[in-house]
Design a protein around this motif. Structure first.
Motif, short mmCIF file in Angstrom:
data_model
loop_
_atom_site.label_atom_id
_atom_site.label_comp_id
_atom_site.label_asym_id
_atom_site.label_seq_id
_atom_site.Cartn_x
_atom_site.Cartn_y
_atom_site.Cartn_z
N GLU A 240 66.70 36.23 4.44
CA GLU A 240 65.77 35.15 4.79
C GLU A 240 66.11 33.82 4.11
O GLU A 240 65.72 32.76 4.60
CB GLU A 240 64.32 35.57 4.47
N LYS A 241 66.84 33.87 3.00
CA LYS A 241 67.13 32.64 2.27
C LYS A 241 68.33 31.87 2.80
O LYS A 241 68.59 30.74 2.37
CB LYS A 241 67.32 32.95 0.79
N LEU B 38 63.09 18.23 10.36
CA LEU B 38 62.86 19.41 9.53
C LEU B 38 62.70 19.01 8.06
O LEU B 38 62.09 19.75 7.29
CB LEU B 38 64.02 20.41 9.69
N ASP B 39 63.23 17.85 7.68
CA ASP B 39 63.03 17.35 6.32
C ASP B 39 61.89 16.35 6.23
O ASP B 39 61.24 16.23 5.19
CB ASP B 39 64.32 16.69 5.81
N ASN C 52 59.60 22.64 5.74
CA ASN C 52 59.23 24.02 6.05
C ASN C 52 57.74 24.25 5.81
O ASN C 52 57.20 23.88 4.77
CB ASN C 52 60.04 25.00 5.18
N GLY C 53 57.08 24.85 6.78
CA GLY C 53 55.66 25.15 6.65
C GLY C 53 54.74 24.02 7.06
O GLY C 53 53.53 24.19 7.08
N ALA D 246 64.89 23.26 3.85
CA ALA D 246 64.34 22.07 4.51
C ALA D 246 63.02 21.67 3.86
O ALA D 246 62.16 22.52 3.60
CB ALA D 246 64.16 22.32 5.99
N LYS D 247 62.83 20.39 3.63
CA LYS D 247 61.64 19.91 2.94
C LYS D 247 60.38 20.07 3.79
O LYS D 247 59.28 20.12 3.26
CB LYS D 247 61.83 18.44 2.56
N ILE E 81 68.60 30.62 9.51
CA ILE E 81 67.74 29.72 10.28
C ILE E 81 66.98 30.54 11.31
O ILE E 81 67.57 31.35 12.03
CB ILE E 81 68.59 28.64 10.99
N ARG F 81 62.37 27.32 10.94
CA ARG F 81 62.49 27.33 9.48
C ARG F 81 63.97 27.31 9.12
O ARG F 81 64.72 28.19 9.52
CB ARG F 81 61.84 28.56 8.87
N LYS F 82 64.37 26.27 8.40
CA LYS F 82 65.74 26.16 7.90
C LYS F 82 65.67 26.26 6.39
O LYS F 82 64.98 25.48 5.74
CB LYS F 82 66.36 24.83 8.32
N PRO F 83 66.34 27.23 5.79
CA PRO F 83 66.30 27.37 4.34
C PRO F 83 66.60 26.05 3.64
O PRO F 83 67.57 25.36 3.94
CB PRO F 83 67.39 28.41 4.06
#
Length: 206
Positions: free
Chosen positions: A102-103, A185-186, A147-148, A144-145, A106, A140-142
């Motif tokens: 998961e880490k 995404l960021d 995320n969520g 990315a600022k 994408i 979700r991109k590991p």
């Protein structure tokens, strides 16, 4: 090694079939129907349709208004199917985590179209109203600022391929019509495209 996994789920598309446990998540007495079941004022007949996707089933009447009892049943079934697929997606994500991936993986979730559940008197898809053209999309991109976070900016499904290609540092073909929305995404609140376009063809209305 790098990998790509495409996982397709047909639900909540009709026919609305899901295990009983997901039906039991919803109290049929609390399910409401769409409040506005008329086409917008002065909308051409071409803008709507006969809800054939629903009427093709033997337990639905072939013309006229859908009875309220049937409307509630169909909505109940749609909710059950959505919850069922939510659980299946959860299984995939859980296994991704169990594999320790998961880490650095994408993950993108999207649908191919929206859906009417009685709004404007329509059932199913195939219009240019927002309920049909607006789709679910989560990425979700590991690292990315954003995320969520939710994002209210306009993008189109043709943008998805170039976005994933850029996120994976893969060169995308130059002939693609879409453009990457990776910067969102960021920074989900940054300025973005001012419009998105949809088209659905119709035959002649007599």
């Amino acid at each position: 090694k790098p990998f790509f996994l495409a996982v397709g789920f047909i639900k909540p598309h009709s026919p609305y079939i899901a295990p009983k446990k997901y039906w039991n998540l919803y109290d049929p007495e609390k399910i409401t129907i769409a409040g506005d079941q008329a086409l917008p004022e002065d909308a051409p007949r071409l803008a709507g349709h006969g809800s054939g996707e629903l009427r093709r089933y033997t337990d639905q009447q072939k013309k006229g208004n859908i009875p309220e009892s049937d409307q509630r049943k169909v909505r109940h079934a749609y909710y059950a199917c959505t919850s069922y697929i939510d659980a299946q997606i959860g299984r995939v994500l859980t296994e991704l985590k169990n594999q320790g991936l998961e880490k650095n993986t994408i993950v993108a979730l999207w649908s191919d179209h929206g859906y009417h559940l009685g709004e404007h008197g329509l059932w199913g898809k195939t219009t240019n109203y927002e309920l049909d053209t607006r789709v679910a999309l989560m990425i979700r991109k590991p690292g990315a600022k954003g995320n969520g976070q939710s994002c209210q900016r306009l993008i189109e499904l043709v943008d998805l391929f170039p976005t994933l290609a850029e996120a994976a540092e893969i060169d995308a073909p130059s002939y693609l019509e879409g453009s990457s929305f990776l910067p969102l995404l960021d920074d989900p609140q940054r300025a973005w495209k001012p419009a998105a376009f949809s088209q659905f063809t119709r035959g002649k209305v007599r």
